[in-house]
Design a protein around this motif. Structure first.
Motif, short mmCIF file in Angstrom:
data_model
loop_
_atom_site.label_atom_id
_atom_site.label_comp_id
_atom_site.label_asym_id
_atom_site.label_seq_id
_atom_site.Cartn_x
_atom_site.Cartn_y
_atom_site.Cartn_z
N LEU A 1 0.75 -1.12 0.18
CA LEU A 1 0.18 0.13 0.08
C LEU A 1 0.67 1.26 -0.14
O LEU A 1 2.16 1.35 0.93
N ARG A 2 0.63 2.31 -0.79
CA ARG A 2 0.70 3.64 -0.31
C ARG A 2 -0.30 5.03 -1.33
O ARG A 2 -1.21 4.56 -1.38
N ASP A 3 0.00 5.32 -0.34
CA ASP A 3 -1.03 6.83 -0.47
C ASP A 3 -2.47 6.20 -0.20
O ASP A 3 -3.33 6.56 -1.23
N TYR A 4 -2.26 6.78 1.37
CA TYR A 4 -3.90 5.46 1.37
C TYR A 4 -4.71 6.27 2.78
O TYR A 4 -3.69 6.95 3.47
N HIS A 5 -6.09 5.62 3.03
CA HIS A 5 -6.30 6.53 3.71
C HIS A 5 -6.76 4.74 4.00
O HIS A 5 -7.45 4.10 3.84
N LEU A 6 -6.13 4.35 5.25
CA LEU A 6 -6.79 2.89 6.11
C LEU A 6 -7.89 3.16 7.48
O LEU A 6 -7.26 4.03 7.87
N ARG A 7 -8.48 2.62 7.30
CA ARG A 7 -9.88 2.43 8.88
C ARG A 7 -9.98 1.29 8.63
O ARG A 7 -10.37 0.56 8.03
N LEU A 8 -10.29 1.19 10.35
CA LEU A 8 -10.53 -0.15 11.38
C LEU A 8 -11.01 0.05 12.66
O LEU A 8 -11.15 1.26 12.90
N GLU A 9 -11.73 -0.97 12.75
CA GLU A 9 -12.52 -0.92 14.67
C GLU A 9 -11.63 -1.46 14.97
O GLU A 9 -11.69 -3.01 14.35
N PHE A 10 -11.67 -1.57 16.41
CA PHE A 10 -11.27 -2.83 16.99
C PHE A 10 -12.10 -2.68 18.39
O PHE A 10 -12.54 -1.62 18.84
N LYS A 11 -11.49 -3.54 19.54
CA LYS A 11 -11.72 -3.90 20.61
C LYS A 11 -11.24 -4.58 21.38
O LYS A 11 -11.12 -5.32 20.81
N TRP A 12 -11.02 -4.57 22.53
CA TRP A 12 -10.00 -5.37 23.32
C TRP A 12 -11.02 -6.99 24.02
O TRP A 12 -12.57 -6.97 24.19
N GLY A 13 -10.70 -8.12 23.84
CA GLY A 13 -11.61 -9.35 24.72
C GLY A 13 -10.65 -9.23 26.02
O GLY A 13 -9.71 -8.76 26.45
#
Length: 312
Positions: free
Chosen positions: A122-134
Motif C-alpha cells: 500500500l501507498r498513499d492511502y486512508h486506512l480505517r478499521l475498528e477494534f475492541k479488546w476481548g
C-alpha cells in the motif's frame, strides 16, 4: 536541529527510567508548553479511487500469519535464543474469523506473539478499521495494559524484528496509549514534534503539535513518542482508527481525534544513506491481549488532512 538531537543522544546516558531518562527527555524536548492540547483534523482528503475491503468478512484470504517464539517472554532479550514458530503450525487457534456483536470480525487470541500480514503493498492511502479488546490477557503481559498494534509500511523479512515482526512503523494499540508512534526495527527513522511529559514512563516524550522536532531512532530514547491525548473509548467498546499515509508522511487518528504525526519516514541503509519509506504492507499484531478487528478498508488519497489546534 538534527545535529543537536544526535549530539544529545550520544552525550547523555541511555536509561530505562529514573532521573537520567527524565533529564534526557527534557533536553530533547526543550521548554514545554503546559497548556492542554486540543487538536482537530481539518481538510480531510477526498478519496482518489474506490474503497477496498482488506477483510472480506468471511475469511482470512489475503492475510499471512506469522508467529514468534513459543515463549513470548524471551522476545525482547536481544539476540535470538530460540527458533520462531513462523508458519510451521496451524494458526487457526491464534487468528480466526468469528462473529461478535452480530458482525464478523478478525479474532486475535494474543497468547502467542506475532501478526497477520496483509499481502497488499500500500501507498498513499486512508486506512480505517475498528477494534475492541476481548477479556483475555496472557503472560508475560497479563497484568499490564492490553497491547496490540497496527503496523504499516511493512517491509523486510518475516520475523526480522525480535523473531516476531517485520520492520515497520507502528500505530500503537495499547490501553491509554492508542495512536502512539513507534519505530519497529533498528533501521527505521522518522521526524515528529514532542514535549516533555513527567507523567509518562521513559522516554517521557509526548506528541505535541507546537513541540520540538526530534529524530525517532530505534534503540535510543526517541524510539517511541506517546500519543497527544488518550482518545480511546472505555474497554469493551469499539474504537475507530484512521491512518492517513502519503509518501513518507503519516497521521494517526483515534475516534476522530488526531493524536500523532510522522514526517520523513525512512530506512537507513548499511552505508548510512537515508531512503524515504513510502509504501509497504500492514500487520495486525498479536502481543498478549485478545483483540477484535473489523471493517478494515483502504482508499487512495492524494493529500493528507491537517492537524490544527482547536480554539476555545
Amino acid at each position: 536541529m538534527m545535529l543537536r538531537t544526535l549530539a544529545l543522544l550520544l552525550s547523555l546516558p541511555l536509561a530505562a527510567g529514573g532521573q537520567d531518562s527524565k533529564d534526557l527527555a527534557r533536553a530533547l524536548a526543550g521548554p514545554t508548553n503546559a497548556a492542554p492540547q486540543r487538536l482537530m483534523l481539518v481538510d480531510l482528503p477526498r478519496p482518489a479511487g474506490a474503497r477496498i475491503r482488506l477483510f472480506d468478512g468471511k475469511s482470512l484470504d489475503g492475510w499471512q500469519p506469522w508467529l514468534g517464539y513459543a515463549d513470548p517472554g524471551i522476545t525482547y532479550k536481544g539476540d535470538p535464543v530460540a527458533t520462531p514458530i513462523g508458519t510451521l503450525r496451524d494458526t487457526s487457534g491464534d487468528f480466526a474469523v468469528r462473529t461478535v456483536d452480530g458482525e464478523p470480525a478478525i479474532w486475535v487470541k494474543g497468547e502467542t506473539w506475532g501478526s497477520l500480514v496483509h499481502r497488499a503493498d500500500l501507498r498513499d492511502y486512508h486506512l480505517r478499521l475498528e477494534f475492541k479488546w476481548g477479556p483475555k490477557r496472557w503472560a508475560p503481559r497479563a497484568t499490564l495494559p492490553p497491547n496490540n498494534g497496527l503496523l504499516y509500511h511493512t517491509h523486510g523479512r518475516p520475523g526480522e524484528v525480535f523473531g516476531t515482526w517485520q520492520p515497520s512503523v507502528e500505530f500503537e494499540i495499547m490501553k491509554g496509549s492508542t495512536g502512539m508512534l513507534v519505530m519497529v526495527g533498528k533501521a527505521l527513522r522518522a521526524h515528529t514534534n514532542v514535549a516533555f511529559d513527567d507523567a509518562l514512563i521513559a522516554p517521557h516524550l509526548r506528541f505535541r503539535l507546537d513541540g520540538r522536532m526530534v529524530d525517532m531512532i530505534n534503540g535510543t530514547p526517541t524510539w517511541n513518542v506517546e500519543a497527544a491525548v488518550d482518545a480511546e473509548k472505555p474497554e469493551g467498546e469499539w474504537n475507530v482508527l484512521d491512518l492517513y499515509v502519503l509518501g513518507d508522511r503519516a497521521v494517526h487518528v483515534v475516534n476522530g481525534v488526531p493524536v500523532a504525526e510522522a514526517r520523513d519516514l525512512a530506512v537507513i541503509g548499511a552505508d548510512g544513506k537515508r531512503t524515504p519509506l513510502t509504501h509497504g504492507r500492514i500487520q495486525l499484531q498479536s502481543e498478549g491481549a485478545e483483540t477484535w478487528f473489523r471493517r478494515i478498508t483502504v482508499e487512495p488519497i492524494k493529500r493528507l488532512p491537517k492537524i490544527v489546534s482547536a480554539r476555545g
